[in-house]
Design a protein around this motif. Structure first.
Motif, PDB file in Angstrom:
ATOM      1  N   SER A   1       0.843  -1.193   0.000  1.00  0.00           N
ATOM      2  CA  SER A   1       0.000   0.000   0.000  1.00  0.00           C
ATOM      3  C   SER A   1       0.876   1.241   0.000  1.00  0.00           C
ATOM      4  CB  SER A   1      -0.919   0.002   1.221  1.00  0.00           C
ATOM      5  OG  SER A   1      -1.771   1.126   1.206  1.00  0.00           O
TER       6      SER A   1
ATOM      7  N   PRO B   1      -3.272   2.631  -2.733  1.00  0.00           N
ATOM      8  CA  PRO B   1      -3.463   1.724  -1.597  1.00  0.00           C
ATOM      9  C   PRO B   1      -3.920   0.329  -2.044  1.00  0.00           C
ATOM     10  CG  PRO B   1      -5.344   3.198  -1.806  1.00  0.00           C
ATOM     11  CD  PRO B   1      -4.353   3.632  -2.849  1.00  0.00           C
ATOM     12  N   ASP B   2      -3.653  -0.648  -1.188  1.00  0.00           N
ATOM     13  CA  ASP B   2      -4.170  -2.018  -1.326  1.00  0.00           C
ATOM     14  C   ASP B   2      -3.892  -2.639  -2.701  1.00  0.00           C
ATOM     15  OD1 ASP B   2      -5.206  -1.881   1.270  1.00  0.00           O
ATOM     16  OD2 ASP B   2      -7.016  -0.893   0.541  1.00  0.00           O
TER      17      ASP B   2
END
Length: 249
Positions: free
Chosen positions: A133, A138-139
């Motif tokens: 991230s 992110p992610d």
């Protein structure tokens, strides 16, 4: 001559002696009393008494200082007076500046355990693959079980993103036989040490990462990643587990 005649004569002689002494006493003139000398003598004795009292008081004041010196294991030299040493406030001992410990070359992490790489950047591993991230992305996820990676042969991938201050976040997946001991990024400016993350039980793959500045661009190159020529993961005997040759440089 009888006894009574002798007694009468002795009495008459004693009377004449008293008269002679009385006349002589009347002729003596008494001297004047020396009042000035008595006053001066009294003042002198008073001064001596005051000096003696002051000497005793000073001696009483110096005794604690002498005792303090003896308690400290020091003794004043003969003929010298003992004076109290000035009180100094204790200054704190400078504390060395704390330095952040270097990341270990290889770290075994639990599934889902998030590793802080840099401010805003985290990496974590699961049996399915690599997760990371970043503030702008992110992610993110790269699988090791979806068939896009040939896990039967050694291999290594690389992802990159630029950071502020000229820093670059570099990371990827490696896979191959052997237990990883270190990882190295070869650049046109010299080698850069990377960190390796693995899951318990040595599943045959892991993640490498580094945050570093890249060398200046060589003539004819426009991509900062062209300064990277190779990424390699080694085992404890310095044998290659997996590597990626970029062909740049």
């Amino acid at each position: 001559m009888n006894h009574s005649s002798r007694s009468a004569r002795a009495s008459a002689e004693a009377e004449r002696l008293r008269e002679v002494f009385a006349g002589a006493a009347l002729d003596v003139t008494p001297s004047a009393v020396p009042l000035g000398a008595i006053e001066r003598a009294g003042r002198s004795r008073l001064r001596r008494r005051r000096a003696a009292v002051l000497g005793v008081a000073c001696g009483a004041l110096l005794v604690p200082f002498a005792v303090a010196g003896l308690r400290d294991g020091t003794e004043p030299a003969p003929g010298t007076s003992v004076r109290p040493s000035p009180t100094r406030s204790a200054s704190p001992t400078p504390t060395p500046a704390a330095t952040a410990p270097e990341a270990p070359p290889v770290r075994t992490v639990a599934p889902g355990e998030r590793v802080r790489v840099a401010p805003g950047i985290r990496i974590w591993l699961t049996p399915q693959g690599k997760h990371w991230s970043e503030p702008e992305q992110p992610d993110q996820f790269r699988s090791v079980v979806d068939g896009n990676l040939d896990m039967a042969a050694p291999g290594l991938t690389m992802q990159s993103s630029g950071k502020s201050g000229g820093q670059w976040f570099l990371s990827g997946i490696f896979h191959g036989p052997g237990t990883p001991a270190r990882a190295e990024i070869t650049t046109t400016g010299g080698p850069v040490t990377a960190t390796v993350l693995t899951l318990p039980g040595n599943p045959g793959w892991g993640v490498w990462y580094a945050v570093t500045k890249l060398p200046p661009l060589a003539k004819g190159h426009v991509d900062p990643m062209d300064g990277i020529t190779k990424v390699t993961v080694y085992d404890a005997d310095d044998r290659e587990i997996a590597s990626l040759v970029t062909g740049a440089g």
